[in-house]
Scaffold this active site. Structure first.
Site, PDB file in Angstrom:
ATOM      1  N   GLU A   1      -0.144   1.735   0.994  1.00  0.00           N
ATOM      2  CA  GLU A   1       0.069   2.916   1.555  1.00  0.00           C
ATOM      3  C   GLU A   1       0.999   2.753   1.575  1.00  0.00           C
ATOM      4  OE1 GLU A   1      -2.622   0.396   2.994  1.00  0.00           O
ATOM      5  OE2 GLU A   1      -4.971   1.533   3.478  1.00  0.00           O
TER       6      GLU A   1
ATOM      7  N   PHE B   1     -13.335   0.439  16.029  1.00  0.00           N
ATOM      8  CA  PHE B   1     -12.420  -0.323  14.411  1.00  0.00           C
ATOM      9  C   PHE B   1     -11.898   0.396  14.233  1.00  0.00           C
ATOM     10  CE2 PHE B   1     -13.726  -0.836  10.396  1.00  0.00           C
ATOM     11  CZ  PHE B   1     -13.405  -2.282  10.168  1.00  0.00           C
ATOM     12  N   GLN B   2     -10.717   0.021  13.101  1.00  0.00           N
ATOM     13  CA  GLN B   2     -10.066   0.928  12.732  1.00  0.00           C
ATOM     14  C   GLN B   2      -9.249   1.730  13.006  1.00  0.00           C
ATOM     15  OE1 GLN B   2     -11.066   1.472   8.662  1.00  0.00           O
ATOM     16  NE2 GLN B   2     -10.597  -0.276   8.375  1.00  0.00           N
TER      17      GLN B   2
ATOM     18  N   LYS C   1     -11.885  11.335  12.719  1.00  0.00           N
ATOM     19  CA  LYS C   1     -12.650  11.544  12.134  1.00  0.00           C
ATOM     20  C   LYS C   1     -13.528  12.745  12.468  1.00  0.00           C
ATOM     21  CE  LYS C   1     -15.671   9.483   8.721  1.00  0.00           C
ATOM     22  NZ  LYS C   1     -16.908   8.027   7.979  1.00  0.00           N
TER      23      LYS C   1
ATOM     24  N   MET D   1      21.376 -10.402  -3.465  1.00  0.00           N
ATOM     25  CA  MET D   1      21.966  -9.590  -2.148  1.00  0.00           C
ATOM     26  C   MET D   1      22.259 -10.859  -1.472  1.00  0.00           C
ATOM     27  SD  MET D   1      25.063  -7.855  -2.369  1.00  0.00           S
ATOM     28  CE  MET D   1      24.341  -6.299  -3.187  1.00  0.00           C
TER      29      MET D   1
END
Lengths: 189, 597
Positions: free
Chosen positions: B61, B123-124, B173, B493
């Protein structure tokens, strides 16, 4: 929130912001959309950028137009206070930001409820002082009193100090609400 | 509302998922970058049943957001991301902050558990609006389907208006599955968010008066000019040529002014050119357009350009007087400001001090003569600067429209120093946040938007591994991105700072156990090549460019090369180190400077 963080200014190299001659208090009024999360946005902005909040109050002021008004008392150098206003103003749900301290004379008031526990002469002394300070008794038992008092912050502070030796038990304060004197108006949007 | 309109509204009842897609279409969206999951399945089902919007399946993502950023930065459009709830949203956070810091317009649609489960640790489930509040310009949680279409329209307005930025729309949802009315984008003004785009004429006049009287002026421009669209870059060029002022760009602003123009001083700041930084230090009037006096640019603030009057034009009032107190502040869109400045400059009768300007240019040319970007390519070991320079020269010879993305580190600075940009929107780099792993996904987004263009990710071997999984996306969509790795086997760096500031104690900065990048490319259905000797460099670059598909070119470069010039942290512009040979070390770095990043 409500904690005076001036004693612990955010660490800056070398320059102590409080030693800057432009360091001042500011009472800022913010007109916002009355929507979920708006207070979190404002408070998060202050904590995320390390600005002080000395007090913050919020309530809906115009149900029809879904507007709430937040009053924040903060402190910082002129540059920091300018930043605070600009940062507040760019939040999407913010309608208007006004620096009441800078923009002219204004009224600032706080509401306090203060509980004093004691009997006999202490109780009488508490009532006498309350009368002098125009505090109202809103609850009483034989061993306790609750006073309601409005005024500028220093007046409330003074009353608390007087109550301390007499039997001060508990204090709750709303934080400052403020409005400009004269015809100037923030909500004329 | 008329009866007619009501009928129309009723006729447009759709599921939440369909409303989202319709609103995206109505806002001109053609591509979204995403990754599916449980909470967004209704949206993926709606995507499956239409062809107007193309979905690009990424492998992580974070990469979806960077791809959307690359798409947005190379097109000027809003980039769109779709991720699921919980880990989908939290993985996107780095990309969102990256877009926030660099002012890139991105809409990120996140799935959410159904409204009745919010707050139940489902969940999630994650508190996405809570987590992303400081990571976005604004965010929304839609709990009422009648507000869904309006919210999406408003999100586009917020993402691209004023100073652009990322906007999250959290979509439970049940809202995606439920049915509701579709409403068109409103024609009315936003209730509270109406950023000022047209500058105050009085401030423009004050700015021109200062500039006309200037003996040693300098113009410093940033990402705001790029964000204002190609016309703003054209106006910038016209204004610089009309005034004869020297012009320097920030890392974010490269390409707004043609690198080949003699007025261009190169990039300024920590790894900017000697002439740009000394011009900033020595100028008497500074005009900043669309840059924000970032700490990488100013060096030590109390020694920053001590004798100049400063003019700052920015669309975001909070950028003005934040780090540097200025004398004239102009709030407005960079293009509108430049147009107003140009008109006022031409109309203003006050003559310009051309003699002083010529003297100033003589001084600047003397600084230029130090040739601060010189390096010696003397042996078979490839100097990283040389690799970038040859990549630039060879692509320029080819004349193809070339887009460069980078990861973060030394290679990024060398790319900024040695690759010249003539046009805006050709340079995509993570400036504010400094996100390693940005370049490959950003290049995907650029290539999706410009299928026929040459898109090169100039990378380091450490950064590229941070989003290497996106090789899969390149393969799936046949995106011919060229990954040009300057491989010095160090987080360069970090190594450089350890050498200069921490007694050469190279703590954890060696890139151990590196993959074989050629085989890695092959395993992802791409081509890989490795160049180890300077005499093979040009052939390697040409081979990479000739391959029609995605390529990883692993260029083994000098391991201990440092990026110069450099303003050490806590130092001023006139205290810069020119190079290993010319520097007296960095003995001047104080403990206070070391604290700075």
């Amino acid at each position: 929130m409500g904690v005076d963080q001036r004693r612990h200014p955010p660490s800056r190299l070398k320059n102590d912001p409080m030693s800057d001659p432009s360091y001042r208090n500011a009472t800022i009024a913010v007109l916002v959309e009355n929507e979920a999360g708006i207070l979190a946005r404002v408070v998060g902005l202050f904590s995320g950028r390390g600005y002080n909040i000395e007090s913050l109050t919020v309530a809906p002021v115009d149900e029809a137009r879904r507007l709430s008004r937040i009053t924040i008392v903060t402190s910082g150098t002129d540059m920091v206070i300018e930043q605070i206003k600009a940062q507040l103003d760019r939040l999407v749900p913010v309608h208007k930001v006004s620096d009441l301290t800078l923009e002219g004379p204004h009224l600032a008031r706080e509401l306090m409820l203060i509980k004093v526990v004691g009997k006999g002469e202490n109780r009488m002394e508490a009532l006498r002082l309350a009368d002098a300070f125009r505090a109202r008794v809103v609850d009483a038992t034989t061993e306790s009193l609750v006073f309601e008092m409005t005024g500028a912050g220093d007046k409330l502070d003074a009353f608390i100090e007087l109550m301390r030796p007499i039997g001060l038990a508990e204090v709750t304060r709303t934080g400052v609400v403020a409005i400009a004197r004269g015809p100037r108006s923030l909500s004329g949007i | 509302m008329s009866t007619n309109a009501q009928t129309k509204t009723e006729a447009r009842t759709m599921t939440g998922a369909e409303i989202v897609l319709q609103a995206l279409k109505d806002n001109g969206v053609e591509v979204i970058f995403g990754y599916p999951g449980g909470a967004v399945l209704p949206l993926y089902d709606a995507i499956f049943q239409q062809n107007a919007i193309r979905h690009i399946l990424v492998r992580h993502e974070q990469a979806a957001v960077h791809a959307a950023e690359g798409y947005a930065r190379s097109t000027g459009k809003v980039g769109v991301v779709l991720v699921t709830s919980g880990p989908g949203a939290t993985n996107a956070v780095t990309g969102l902050v990256d877009a926030l810091m660099d002012s890139i317009p991105v809409i990120c649609l996140t799935g959410q558990v159904p409204t009745h489960l919010i707050g139940n640790d489902a969940f999630q489930e994650a508190d996405t609006t809570g987590i992303t509040r400081p990571a976005t310009k604004h965010n929304y949680l839609v709990k009422d389907i009648t507000k869904l279409a309006g919210t999406v329209h408003e999100a586009f307005y917020v993402a691209k208006s004023g100073r652009p930025g990322p906007v999250v729309i959290d979509l439970p949802k049940d809202i995606l599955i439920g049915k509701g009315p579709y409403t068109e984008a409103p024609q009315t003004e936003h209730r509270s968010y109406r950023p000022q785009t047209e500058p105050d004429p009085a401030q423009i006049k004050a700015a021109v008066a200062l500039l006309k009287g200037a003996k040693r002026p300098v113009l410093y421009s940033g990402g705001g000019v790029i964000n204002a669209g190609p016309e703003a870059s054209r106006l910038l060029t016209e204004f610089v040529r009309a005034t004869g002022m020297p012009c320097t760009n920030t890392l974010m602003g490269l390409g707004a002014f043609p690198a080949s123009d003699p007025h261009f001083l190169g990039m300024l700041g920590m790894h900017g050119t000697y002439e740009a930084n000394l011009a900033m230090h020595g100028c008497d009037v500074m005009l900043n357009i669309g840059a924000r006096f970032d700490d990488r640019v100013t060096g030590r603030l109390n020694a920053f350009s001590p004798n100049s009057k400063k003019i700052h034009a920015d669309i975001d009032p909070s950028s003005i007087n934040k780090n540097v107190k200025v004398d004239v502040s102009i709030v407005g869109d960079a293009g509108a400001v430049l147009r107003a400045l140009l008109e006022c400059w031409q109309a203003d009768a006050q003559p310009q001090d051309r003699t002083a300007l010529a003297e100033w240019w003589r001084q600047i040319d003397a600084w230029r003569a130090t040739n601060c970007l010189q390096y010696r390519q003397a042996s078979s070991i490839i100097k990283p600067q040389h690799a970038v320079k040859r990549l630039y020269e060879i692509t320029r010879e080819m004349g193809r429209d070339t887009f460069i993305t980078t990861e973060v580190g030394q290679h990024q600075m060398w790319a900024a120093q040695y690759f010249g940009f003539e046009k805006p929107n050709r340079w995509m780099t993570s400036g504010g946040l400094g996100t390693m792993g940005y370049g490959l996904p950003a290049a995907m987004g650029v290539q999706i938007a410009h299928p026929d263009a040459l898109v090169i990710d100039i990378a380091g071997e450490a950064s590229i591994l941070m989003n290497i999984q996106e090789m899969g996306t390149l393969a799936q969509y046949r995106l011919p991105v060229k990954i040009f790795i300057l491989n010095n086997e160090y987080m360069g760096m970090v190594r450089q700072w350890q050498e200069l500031l921490h007694g050469s104690r190279y703590s954890e900065s060696y890139s151990a156990a590196l993959p074989d990048f050629v085989k890695l490319a092959e395993s992802f259905h791409a081509r890989g090549l490795r160049v180890t000797r300077a005499e093979d460099l040009d052939a390697g670059i040409r081979e990479m460019l000739a391959i029609p598909g995605p390529v990883i070119a692993d260029i083994a470069v000098a391991k201990d090369e440092n990026c110069f010039p450099m303003i050490p942290s806590g130092a001023a512009h006139n205290e810069m180190i020119l190079g290993a040979g010319q520097s007296g070390g960095v003995a001047g770095v104080t403990d206070e400077g070391k604290v700075l990043v």
